[in-house]
Scaffold this motif. Structure first.
Motif, PDB file in Angstrom:
ATOM      1  N   ALA A 223       0.911  -1.212  -0.065  1.00 44.26           N
ATOM      2  CA  ALA A 223      -0.007  -0.116  -0.079  1.00 44.26           C
ATOM      3  C   ALA A 223       0.968   1.012   0.010  1.00 44.26           C
ATOM      4  O   ALA A 223       0.512   2.237  -0.584  1.00 44.26           O
ATOM      5  CB  ALA A 223      -0.817  -0.002   1.019  1.00 44.26           C
ATOM      6  N   ALA A 224       2.149   1.249   0.682  1.00 44.69           N
ATOM      7  CA  ALA A 224       3.049   2.294   0.622  1.00 44.69           C
ATOM      8  C   ALA A 224       3.943   2.470  -0.610  1.00 44.69           C
ATOM      9  O   ALA A 224       4.781   3.150  -0.501  1.00 44.69           O
ATOM     10  CB  ALA A 224       3.828   2.213   1.887  1.00 44.69           C
ATOM     11  N   GLY A 225       3.674   1.477  -1.505  1.00 42.48           N
ATOM     12  CA  GLY A 225       4.571   1.484  -2.694  1.00 42.48           C
ATOM     13  C   GLY A 225       5.983   0.956  -2.568  1.00 42.48           C
ATOM     14  O   GLY A 225       6.848   1.204  -3.424  1.00 42.48           O
ATOM     15  N   ALA A 226       6.009   0.021  -1.418  1.00 42.67           N
ATOM     16  CA  ALA A 226       7.673  -0.315  -1.025  1.00 42.67           C
ATOM     17  C   ALA A 226       7.778  -1.710  -1.136  1.00 42.67           C
ATOM     18  O   ALA A 226       8.555  -2.354  -0.305  1.00 42.67           O
ATOM     19  CB  ALA A 226       7.970   0.285   0.115  1.00 42.67           C
ATOM     20  N   LEU A 227       6.876  -2.653  -1.433  1.00 43.85           N
ATOM     21  CA  LEU A 227       6.802  -3.887  -1.257  1.00 43.85           C
ATOM     22  C   LEU A 227       8.303  -4.408  -1.956  1.00 43.85           C
ATOM     23  O   LEU A 227       8.699  -5.410  -1.445  1.00 43.85           O
ATOM     24  CB  LEU A 227       5.721  -4.693  -2.147  1.00 43.85           C
ATOM     25  CG  LEU A 227       5.806  -6.285  -2.055  1.00 43.85           C
ATOM     26  CD1 LEU A 227       5.525  -6.883  -0.453  1.00 43.85           C
ATOM     27  CD2 LEU A 227       4.441  -6.671  -2.592  1.00 43.85           C
ATOM     28  N   PRO A 228       8.695  -4.199  -3.271  1.00 42.94           N
ATOM     29  CA  PRO A 228       9.751  -4.619  -3.534  1.00 42.94           C
ATOM     30  C   PRO A 228      11.125  -4.411  -2.775  1.00 42.94           C
ATOM     31  O   PRO A 228      12.166  -5.205  -2.969  1.00 42.94           O
ATOM     32  CB  PRO A 228      10.251  -3.803  -4.865  1.00 42.94           C
ATOM     33  CG  PRO A 228       8.759  -3.256  -5.344  1.00 42.94           C
ATOM     34  CD  PRO A 228       8.015  -3.254  -3.979  1.00 42.94           C
ATOM     35  N   ARG A 229      10.914  -3.463  -1.638  1.00 39.97           N
ATOM     36  CA  ARG A 229      12.195  -3.302  -0.811  1.00 39.97           C
ATOM     37  C   ARG A 229      12.090  -4.237   0.287  1.00 39.97           C
ATOM     38  O   ARG A 229      13.005  -4.414   1.192  1.00 39.97           O
ATOM     39  CB  ARG A 229      11.945  -1.852  -0.434  1.00 39.97           C
ATOM     40  CG  ARG A 229      12.190  -0.750  -1.283  1.00 39.97           C
ATOM     41  CD  ARG A 229      11.920   0.545  -0.944  1.00 39.97           C
ATOM     42  NE  ARG A 229      12.743   1.076   0.310  1.00 39.97           N
ATOM     43  CZ  ARG A 229      12.848   2.074   0.810  1.00 39.97           C
ATOM     44  NH1 ARG A 229      11.931   2.984   0.400  1.00 39.97           N
ATOM     45  NH2 ARG A 229      13.458   2.536   1.982  1.00 39.97           N
ATOM     46  N   LEU A 230      11.075  -5.274   0.356  1.00 43.10           N
ATOM     47  CA  LEU A 230      11.046  -6.177   1.375  1.00 43.10           C
ATOM     48  C   LEU A 230      11.747  -7.570   1.027  1.00 43.10           C
ATOM     49  O   LEU A 230      11.663  -8.139  -0.060  1.00 43.10           O
ATOM     50  CB  LEU A 230       9.607  -6.442   1.655  1.00 43.10           C
ATOM     51  CG  LEU A 230       9.154  -7.636   2.805  1.00 43.10           C
ATOM     52  CD1 LEU A 230       9.619  -7.191   4.174  1.00 43.10           C
ATOM     53  CD2 LEU A 230       7.731  -8.043   2.688  1.00 43.10           C
ATOM     54  N   THR A 231      12.522  -7.995   1.894  1.00 42.17           N
ATOM     55  CA  THR A 231      13.339  -9.106   1.679  1.00 42.17           C
ATOM     56  C   THR A 231      12.923 -10.239   2.884  1.00 42.17           C
ATOM     57  O   THR A 231      13.117  -9.501   4.060  1.00 42.17           O
ATOM     58  CB  THR A 231      14.880  -8.956   1.809  1.00 42.17           C
ATOM     59  OG1 THR A 231      15.231  -8.198   0.469  1.00 42.17           O
ATOM     60  CG2 THR A 231      15.433 -10.305   1.428  1.00 42.17           C
ATOM     61  N   VAL A 232      12.480 -11.340   2.704  1.00 46.25           N
ATOM     62  CA  VAL A 232      12.070 -12.308   3.709  1.00 46.25           C
ATOM     63  C   VAL A 232      12.859 -13.471   3.567  1.00 46.25           C
ATOM     64  O   VAL A 232      13.020 -14.037   2.376  1.00 46.25           O
ATOM     65  CB  VAL A 232      10.560 -12.700   3.251  1.00 46.25           C
ATOM     66  CG1 VAL A 232      10.209 -13.662   4.620  1.00 46.25           C
ATOM     67  CG2 VAL A 232       9.592 -11.425   3.287  1.00 46.25           C
ATOM     68  N   ARG A 233      13.320 -14.085   4.655  1.00 47.26           N
ATOM     69  CA  ARG A 233      14.043 -15.143   4.683  1.00 47.26           C
ATOM     70  C   ARG A 233      13.552 -16.150   5.766  1.00 47.26           C
ATOM     71  O   ARG A 233      13.106 -15.797   6.725  1.00 47.26           O
ATOM     72  CB  ARG A 233      15.457 -15.053   5.050  1.00 47.26           C
ATOM     73  CG  ARG A 233      16.309 -14.283   4.002  1.00 47.26           C
ATOM     74  CD  ARG A 233      17.770 -14.303   4.112  1.00 47.26           C
ATOM     75  NE  ARG A 233      18.358 -13.877   3.288  1.00 47.26           N
ATOM     76  CZ  ARG A 233      19.119 -14.429   2.329  1.00 47.26           C
ATOM     77  NH1 ARG A 233      18.802 -15.797   2.138  1.00 47.26           N
ATOM     78  NH2 ARG A 233      19.723 -13.914   1.212  1.00 47.26           N
ATOM     79  N   ALA A 234      13.513 -17.431   5.344  1.00 46.21           N
ATOM     80  CA  ALA A 234      13.030 -18.215   6.181  1.00 46.21           C
ATOM     81  C   ALA A 234      14.152 -18.566   7.478  1.00 46.21           C
ATOM     82  O   ALA A 234      15.374 -18.230   7.269  1.00 46.21           O
ATOM     83  CB  ALA A 234      13.028 -19.826   5.637  1.00 46.21           C
ATOM     84  N   VAL A 235      13.873 -19.058   8.866  1.00 50.56           N
ATOM     85  CA  VAL A 235      14.701 -19.172   9.675  1.00 50.56           C
ATOM     86  C   VAL A 235      15.256 -20.820   9.900  1.00 50.56           C
ATOM     87  O   VAL A 235      14.460 -21.585   9.287  1.00 50.56           O
ATOM     88  CB  VAL A 235      14.187 -18.750  10.976  1.00 50.56           C
ATOM     89  CG1 VAL A 235      13.875 -17.367  10.882  1.00 50.56           C
ATOM     90  CG2 VAL A 235      13.064 -19.578  11.416  1.00 50.56           C
ATOM     91  N   PRO A 236      16.312 -21.149  10.352  1.00 49.84           N
ATOM     92  CA  PRO A 236      16.563 -22.600  10.635  1.00 49.84           C
ATOM     93  C   PRO A 236      15.604 -23.284  11.303  1.00 49.84           C
ATOM     94  O   PRO A 236      15.336 -22.707  12.293  1.00 49.84           O
ATOM     95  CB  PRO A 236      17.876 -22.376  11.150  1.00 49.84           C
ATOM     96  CG  PRO A 236      18.629 -21.012  10.906  1.00 49.84           C
ATOM     97  CD  PRO A 236      17.345 -20.005  10.801  1.00 49.84           C
ATOM     98  N   ASP A 237      15.539 -24.499  11.086  1.00 50.51           N
ATOM     99  CA  ASP A 237      14.666 -25.586  11.569  1.00 50.51           C
ATOM    100  C   ASP A 237      15.652 -26.101  12.832  1.00 50.51           C
ATOM    101  O   ASP A 237      16.320 -27.011  12.453  1.00 50.51           O
ATOM    102  CB  ASP A 237      14.251 -26.454  10.800  1.00 50.51           C
ATOM    103  CG  ASP A 237      13.116 -27.401  11.522  1.00 50.51           C
ATOM    104  OD1 ASP A 237      13.169 -27.382  12.888  1.00 50.51           O
ATOM    105  OD2 ASP A 237      12.512 -28.362  10.796  1.00 50.51           O
ATOM    106  N   ALA A 238      15.769 -25.621  13.956  1.00 52.18           N
ATOM    107  CA  ALA A 238      16.734 -26.172  14.941  1.00 52.18           C
ATOM    108  C   ALA A 238      16.143 -27.413  15.483  1.00 52.18           C
ATOM    109  O   ALA A 238      16.974 -27.936  16.242  1.00 52.18           O
ATOM    110  CB  ALA A 238      16.803 -25.198  16.182  1.00 52.18           C
ATOM    111  N   SER A 239      14.875 -27.945  15.384  1.00 53.90           N
ATOM    112  CA  SER A 239      14.909 -29.125  15.805  1.00 53.90           C
ATOM    113  C   SER A 239      15.044 -30.223  14.929  1.00 53.90           C
ATOM    114  O   SER A 239      15.008 -31.445  14.967  1.00 53.90           O
ATOM    115  CB  SER A 239      12.914 -29.304  15.543  1.00 53.90           C
ATOM    116  OG  SER A 239      12.643 -29.294  14.328  1.00 53.90           O
TER     117      SER A 239
END
Length: 313
Positions: free
Chosen positions: A134-150
């Motif tokens: 909505a703020a016109g900034a979605l391309p600036r978002l980077t998402v990473r999964a986190v390690p499965d410590a189990s």
């Protein structure tokens, strides 16, 4: 009996029933059997979930990942690139996660700094993506999964989970680790674009009670403007570092201590931000966890030699 006591009693009962460690029993009770795994949840359109960084999978990190996941459920790590409107966009994401800094600490949702990323609940991804879109900034978002410590196979982690070590998995180390080689030096402007929180005083701004988001943004902008004025000084320090300090792979030398080494050697004041910017321009491996300082991959032998030379000068 209070709710906390009932929960602990249930965890100990589960522990006695299954023979698992306390943390594993707590995680088993916290995760319903019918719940879909985090990896099965489809991300919003326009968002790609990248794999965890290799530096997040070290054995001493696994306990933190395991405990945080047990306490909060599936997690993710997010970062917003670029300096323009960064504080505004960061506040949008925090608000979705219930972690806005104006709220009392005990009422805030999970929003924990982990290097350049912030760790929060996986369930907030759709809301964060929608707010930034909505703020016109979605391309600036980077998402990473986190390690499965189990599921990690580290010997220490398997021991903590009450599992036997994996047989025949001796660690093979190369006889000679690859050296770090300096490449071309970027400009101060390029480095500041890559690190939107870097200022004359270090990373970020100091938090003060009652300070508004607008005041933080103004303080950050002033610190970055001030650093940009010292481009010649930063370049001079970067050249000096390359001439006197050998790079290594593991960041172990703190920026604040190293700035004093440089000051005592070249004979003038050097700010924490100048030193950090110079080391980044020079190309030293680096790590920033939290606060204004950073660690750099610099030879401890060279740093000790420079300290001794400064004391005897």
């Amino acid at each position: 009996m209070t709710r906390n006591r009932r929960r602990k009693t249930a965890i100990r009962a589960r522990q006695a029933e299954t023979g698992t460690p306390y943390l594993v029993a707590r995680r088993q009770l916290a995760e319903p059997a019918s719940a879909a795994p985090a990896s099965a949840i489809k991300p919003p359109a326009g968002v790609e979930i990248l794999p965890p960084l290799a530096s997040w999978t070290r054995p001493h990190d696994c306990r933190w990942w395991a405990e945080t996941t047990a306490a909060h459920g599936p997690l993710m790590a997010v970062t917003i690139s670029g300096a323009d409107r960064w504080w505004e966009l960061d506040d949008l994401a925090r608000e979705v996660a219930g972690a806005i800094q104006d709220r009392p600490a005990q009422e805030r949702g999970l929003w924990t700094n982990h290097g350049r990323y912030y760790v929060t609940k996986r369930e907030h991804l759709a809301g964060i993506a929608a707010a930034l879109d909505a703020a016109g900034a979605l391309p600036r978002l980077t998402v990473r999964a986190v390690p499965d410590a189990s599921r990690c196979e580290h010997t220490s982690c398997r021991r903590r989970r009450g599992e036997p070590p994996v047989q025949g998995t001796a660690i093979r180390r190369p006889a000679t680790p690859p050296s770090v080689v300096f490449g071309p030096m970027p400009s101060l402007t390029e480095v500041m674009e890559q690190h939107p929180l870097l200022t004359y005083f270090g990373f970020g701004v100091s938090w003060r009670r009652g300070q508004t988001a607008e005041e933080r943004r103004a303080e950050l902008a002033d610190g970055r403007t001030m650093l940009a004025r010292y481009e010649d000084s930063v370049r001079e320090i970067a050249d000096w570092l390359r001439d006197n300090v050998t790079p290594i792979k593991t960041p172990t030398v703190g920026s604040y201590g190293m700035k004093h080494v440089v000051e005592n050697t070249i004979g003038r004041y050097v700010s924490n931000g100048e030193l950090i910017a110079a080391a980044l321009i020079a190309g030293y491996p680096h790590r920033h966890i939290d606060g204004p300082n950073a660690d750099f991959g610099m030879s401890a032998r060279d740093v000790d030699r420079l300290r001794k030379a400064a004391r005897t000068a």
